[in-house]
Motif scaffolding. Sequence first.
Motif, PDB file in Angstrom:
ATOM      1  N   SER A   1       7.018  -3.255   9.599  1.00 51.31           N
ATOM      2  CA  SER A   1       6.276  -1.994   9.530  1.00 51.31           C
ATOM      3  C   SER A   1       6.852  -1.056   8.477  1.00 51.31           C
ATOM      4  O   SER A   1       6.129  -0.224   7.921  1.00 51.31           O
TER       5      SER A   1
ATOM      6  N   THR B   1       5.945  -2.389   4.760  1.00 51.68           N
ATOM      7  CA  THR B   1       4.531  -2.258   4.396  1.00 51.68           C
ATOM      8  C   THR B   1       4.066  -0.799   4.354  1.00 51.68           C
ATOM      9  O   THR B   1       2.852  -0.533   4.388  1.00 51.68           O
ATOM     10  N   GLN B   2       4.985   0.143   4.263  1.00 51.10           N
ATOM     11  CA  GLN B   2       4.599   1.542   4.119  1.00 51.10           C
ATOM     12  C   GLN B   2       3.831   1.758   2.816  1.00 51.10           C
ATOM     13  O   GLN B   2       4.181   1.193   1.772  1.00 51.10           O
ATOM     14  N   THR B   3       2.800   2.590   2.865  1.00 58.42           N
ATOM     15  CA  THR B   3       2.043   2.889   1.656  1.00 58.42           C
ATOM     16  C   THR B   3       2.869   3.708   0.670  1.00 58.42           C
ATOM     17  O   THR B   3       2.622   3.648  -0.533  1.00 58.42           O
TER      18      THR B   3
ATOM     19  N   PRO C   1       1.458   2.374   8.711  1.00 58.42           N
ATOM     20  CA  PRO C   1       1.656   2.231   7.265  1.00 58.42           C
ATOM     21  C   PRO C   1       1.732   3.543   6.496  1.00 58.42           C
ATOM     22  O   PRO C   1       2.473   3.649   5.524  1.00 58.42           O
TER      23      PRO C   1
END
Length: 340
Positions: free
Chosen positions: A24, A27-29, A97
Amino acid sequence: MSPLVTIILPCYNAAALLPDTLASLSTQTFADFECIAIDDGSSDATRALLDAHAAIDPRFSIVSRENRGLIATLNEAIALSRGEWIARMDADDIAHPERLGRQLAALQASGADVCGVGVRFFGERDGLWLPPTSDAAIKAALLFNPPFAHPGAMVRASVFKQHGYDSAASHAEDYALWCALAKGGARFVGIAAPLLDYRIHPGQITQTKTAAMAQTAAAVRLDYARHALPADWADADKVRFAELAASDRALDRSDWFTFTAWLVTLAQADPATRDAFTTVWLDALIRTRGVDWRCKKRFSALSRALPPPAEERGKWQRQRVRVLAGDAVYGLIKRLRVRA
């Protein structure tokens, strides 16, 4: 070049749940971050999982050493951080995200030093916990408990490094820190959206150290009440308020009437704090004994003056039935429903 955000991730025997947490974060924006993950003397595969993840995502830095406990681990990670902002994360939770990006936007737009987010509980309990959004309401909410979940916070690094976590506030270290920052003039902002999935399971500290947490929190609450409640209040009233505000304190009808009258007084004195009280009076009713028709008028007045948010509507409806029926009949209704 230093990253804009440092995520600090304390880990202790977290192997069973850690992979989802790490995924998690990767996959952070918002991508300009480092994650300092400290393996606090784990005896399971936590270190191996951290090393494997760091091998595929170089933004992760791993520290592994003997067990020193959560507060020491957090302070160590803060000292190692290079970012302008520090984001907390726990090894058993899942960040949405857009979490980091939305927190940065809220902090930059408001000029605040601390940002909390809403959480969605999962695991052994479900539900939604959304924080107040304004500085005034968050500081008022600190009169009761932490207004947002610890692992969802983002804090200005210079503020974090100046204060850090108090080793004397074990098991309520976040509450003690937020109160200390509020007393020191830090500004808060909240995002009333669930940007963190908060796992409830038997092994977490909030489930295993309840008594110690309550004791520490009571001392923090009293100290903050003496600072934050109006200067013209008698000290005895501030002490009484802090006692009645404790979520583990059973109340009688007289206590509930006294406590809720104080809440209305505070909300009327500063309407910006109103959102801090909209669930507190209802939760106080739940822990009140001897509820009956004598509570009906106050319940109606509070429902108009401090209406609970939408996510608490079911709780409000159950307490409305309780007030109308009285505890004796309400208890009978609940028993009949269980048998059915």
